[in-house]
Design a protein around this motif. Structure first.
Motif, PDB file in Angstrom:
ATOM      1  N   PRO A  64     138.031  31.180 -53.073  1.00  0.00           N
ATOM      2  CA  PRO A  64     139.011  31.589 -52.056  1.00  0.00           C
ATOM      3  C   PRO A  64     140.239  30.685 -52.104  1.00  0.00           C
ATOM      4  O   PRO A  64     140.162  29.528 -52.517  1.00  0.00           O
ATOM      5  CB  PRO A  64     138.238  31.410 -50.738  1.00  0.00           C
ATOM      6  CG  PRO A  64     136.798  31.509 -51.125  1.00  0.00           C
ATOM      7  CD  PRO A  64     136.694  30.905 -52.492  1.00  0.00           C
ATOM      8  N   GLN A  65     141.374  31.215 -51.653  1.00  0.00           N
ATOM      9  CA  GLN A  65     142.639  30.492 -51.739  1.00  0.00           C
ATOM     10  C   GLN A  65     142.585  29.136 -51.037  1.00  0.00           C
ATOM     11  O   GLN A  65     143.097  28.141 -51.565  1.00  0.00           O
ATOM     12  CB  GLN A  65     143.755  31.349 -51.125  1.00  0.00           C
ATOM     13  CG  GLN A  65     144.005  32.661 -51.852  1.00  0.00           C
ATOM     14  CD  GLN A  65     145.033  32.537 -52.951  1.00  0.00           C
ATOM     15  OE1 GLN A  65     146.121  32.040 -52.743  1.00  0.00           O
ATOM     16  NE2 GLN A  65     144.685  32.988 -54.145  1.00  0.00           N
ATOM     17  N   ASP A  66     141.987  29.075 -49.850  1.00  0.00           N
ATOM     18  CA  ASP A  66     141.968  27.813 -49.122  1.00  0.00           C
ATOM     19  C   ASP A  66     141.136  26.764 -49.855  1.00  0.00           C
ATOM     20  O   ASP A  66     141.478  25.570 -49.843  1.00  0.00           O
ATOM     21  CB  ASP A  66     141.442  28.024 -47.695  1.00  0.00           C
ATOM     22  CG  ASP A  66     140.053  28.665 -47.669  1.00  0.00           C
ATOM     23  OD1 ASP A  66     139.650  29.230 -48.699  1.00  0.00           O
ATOM     24  OD2 ASP A  66     139.393  28.616 -46.611  1.00  0.00           O
ATOM     25  N   GLU A  67     140.055  27.183 -50.529  1.00  0.00           N
ATOM     26  CA  GLU A  67     139.248  26.237 -51.291  1.00  0.00           C
ATOM     27  C   GLU A  67     140.000  25.744 -52.524  1.00  0.00           C
ATOM     28  O   GLU A  67     139.874  24.581 -52.920  1.00  0.00           O
ATOM     29  CB  GLU A  67     137.927  26.881 -51.698  1.00  0.00           C
ATOM     30  CG  GLU A  67     136.988  27.164 -50.530  1.00  0.00           C
ATOM     31  CD  GLU A  67     135.635  27.671 -50.976  1.00  0.00           C
ATOM     32  OE1 GLU A  67     135.200  27.291 -52.092  1.00  0.00           O
ATOM     33  OE2 GLU A  67     135.006  28.452 -50.233  1.00  0.00           O
ATOM     34  N   GLN A  68     140.786  26.623 -53.139  1.00  0.00           N
ATOM     35  CA  GLN A  68     141.598  26.204 -54.277  1.00  0.00           C
ATOM     36  C   GLN A  68     142.610  25.145 -53.853  1.00  0.00           C
ATOM     37  O   GLN A  68     142.793  24.125 -54.527  1.00  0.00           O
ATOM     38  CB  GLN A  68     142.336  27.407 -54.874  1.00  0.00           C
ATOM     39  CG  GLN A  68     141.458  28.432 -55.560  1.00  0.00           C
ATOM     40  CD  GLN A  68     142.281  29.517 -56.234  1.00  0.00           C
ATOM     41  OE1 GLN A  68     143.247  29.223 -56.948  1.00  0.00           O
ATOM     42  NE2 GLN A  68     141.931  30.768 -56.007  1.00  0.00           N
ATOM     43  N   LYS A  69     143.266  25.395 -52.716  1.00  0.00           N
ATOM     44  CA  LYS A  69     144.284  24.445 -52.236  1.00  0.00           C
ATOM     45  C   LYS A  69     143.661  23.110 -51.866  1.00  0.00           C
ATOM     46  O   LYS A  69     144.241  22.049 -52.138  1.00  0.00           O
ATOM     47  CB  LYS A  69     145.019  25.045 -51.037  1.00  0.00           C
ATOM     48  CG  LYS A  69     145.900  26.239 -51.388  1.00  0.00           C
ATOM     49  CD  LYS A  69     146.603  26.797 -50.149  1.00  0.00           C
ATOM     50  CE  LYS A  69     147.486  27.981 -50.524  1.00  0.00           C
ATOM     51  NZ  LYS A  69     148.173  28.556 -49.341  1.00  0.00           N
ATOM     52  N   ALA A  70     142.491  23.151 -51.236  1.00  0.00           N
ATOM     53  CA  ALA A  70     141.809  21.912 -50.857  1.00  0.00           C
ATOM     54  C   ALA A  70     141.445  21.105 -52.100  1.00  0.00           C
ATOM     55  O   ALA A  70     141.600  19.875 -52.131  1.00  0.00           O
ATOM     56  CB  ALA A  70     140.574  22.224 -50.034  1.00  0.00           C
ATOM     57  N   ALA A  71     140.949  21.784 -53.130  1.00  0.00           N
ATOM     58  CA  ALA A  71     140.593  21.099 -54.373  1.00  0.00           C
ATOM     59  C   ALA A  71     141.846  20.542 -55.053  1.00  0.00           C
ATOM     60  O   ALA A  71     141.837  19.409 -55.556  1.00  0.00           O
ATOM     61  CB  ALA A  71     139.861  22.047 -55.311  1.00  0.00           C
ATOM     62  N   ALA A  72     142.932  21.314 -55.061  1.00  0.00           N
ATOM     63  CA  ALA A  72     144.169  20.871 -55.700  1.00  0.00           C
ATOM     64  C   ALA A  72     144.738  19.643 -55.009  1.00  0.00           C
ATOM     65  O   ALA A  72     145.360  18.780 -55.648  1.00  0.00           O
ATOM     66  CB  ALA A  72     145.196  22.004 -55.698  1.00  0.00           C
ATOM     67  N   ALA A  73     144.527  19.553 -53.705  1.00  0.00           N
ATOM     68  CA  ALA A  73     145.021  18.390 -52.961  1.00  0.00           C
ATOM     69  C   ALA A  73     144.346  17.114 -53.428  1.00  0.00           C
ATOM     70  O   ALA A  73     144.904  16.010 -53.293  1.00  0.00           O
ATOM     71  CB  ALA A  73     144.789  18.590 -51.462  1.00  0.00           C
ATOM     72  N   GLY A  74     143.140  17.238 -53.987  1.00  0.00           N
ATOM     73  CA  GLY A  74     142.415  16.072 -54.491  1.00  0.00           C
ATOM     74  C   GLY A  74     142.750  15.721 -55.927  1.00  0.00           C
ATOM     75  O   GLY A  74     142.166  14.786 -56.483  1.00  0.00           O
TER      76      GLY A  74
END
Length: 291
Positions: free
Chosen positions: A211-221
């Motif tokens: 999901p998009q929010d999980e992608q963004k959370a991972a990218a933030a790391g």
């Protein structure tokens, strides 16, 4: 060759998006070359719109270096510009695999749109009352010909299949499949990681399934967290498969207790058979003596 005022040249972000940014080393090398030798290749324009030579234009403008321009008079509309730029960049070795795949996908979209427009024009032309005598021996329907001339030309290479896209972009069909997944589902942060080389196509395609929010959370790391996210996705896909295989094995392999029981039943049946044979032998013997 023509010469225009650099201030009159228009740089469109939608055209710049087709160009992979130069690495710092490539940018420095181009800058040194321009300062030492000048701008030898003309920039391509459509009117005042810059079509080819964006990096040279940027550096020449920065240093006040003169340059020449040439007009491409074959363009009829902005889509023609897009198609020309796509073909130019697909042929360049410096363009990344991901960018070549995205360019091929964009070309397919433009071609599909033009095909749809041409088909609609033909249907509309055939629905109109015929103004000429039919049939037209050896010739196309004049109404259809006029209709097709009123819409943008459809390129010959339809790029209908993944294999055709792969040939156009000098990729494998598997690479095209991964780029399609990234192009359609990945967040801008994941795409940026691919373009920078931090993520491989394979890893980015796996992350794009989240999901998009999980992608963004991972990218933030950062890149490492994105790789960890891809690893978790792969492991989650392996577990159900391993569970299913275990269930199938359990369904076809009797439990240990059942196996032991089956062996004991077989032993008892064999013993019963021996007893039946002994009883029969005794009955025969008694019959003989009784007679």
């Amino acid at each position: 060759m023509t010469s225009v005022n650099p201030e009159d040249i228009i740089v469109l972000p939608e055209l710049q998006a087709y160009i992979d940014p130069l690495t710092p080393d490539e940018d420095e090398a181009l800058e040194r070359s321009l300062l030492a030798e000048g701008c030898r290749d003309a920039l391509v324009l459509w009117g005042n719109v810059l079509v080819d030579g964006h990096n040279r234009y940027r550096l020449c403008t920065r240093h006040g270096l003169p340059f020449q321009t040439v007009q491409n008079t074959r363009f009829q509309n902005m889509e023609d510009v897009h198609l020309w730029m796509i073909d130019q960049h697909l042929g360049r070795r410096s363009v990344s695999e991901f960018q070549r795949g995205v360019l091929a996908l964009r070309k397919r979209e433009i071609i599909a749109s033009r095909r749809a427009a041409a088909a609609a024009a033909v249907v509309a032309a055939k629905a109109q009352p015929a103004g000429e005598q039919a049939p037209w021996e050896g010739e196309a329907d004049p109404a259809v010909t006029r209709a097709l001339s009123s819409v943008p030309r459809v390129p010959d290479d339809a790029l209908d299949t993944r294999e055709a896209l792969a040939r156009a972009a000098r990729l494998t069909a598997a690479q095209v499949k991964m780029i399609e997944a990234i192009h359609h589902s990945a967040t801008p942060e994941v795409v940026a990681a691919v373009k920078s080389g931090e993520l491989s196509l394979n890893t980015a395609a796996v992350v794009a399934s989240l999901p998009q929010d999980e992608q963004k959370a991972a990218a933030a790391g950062g890149a490492q967290e994105l790789k960890q996210a891809a690893r978790r996705v792969r492991e989650s896909k392996k577990k159900p498969r391993a569970t299913a295989e275990a269930d199938e094995a359990a369904a076809t392999t009797p439990p240990a207790d059942a196996t032991a029981l089956q062996a004991r039943v077989a032993e008892l049946e064999a013993e019963n058979q021996r007893l039946r044979e002994q009883v029969k032998a005794l009955q025969d013997l008694l019959a003989e003596h009784g007679g």
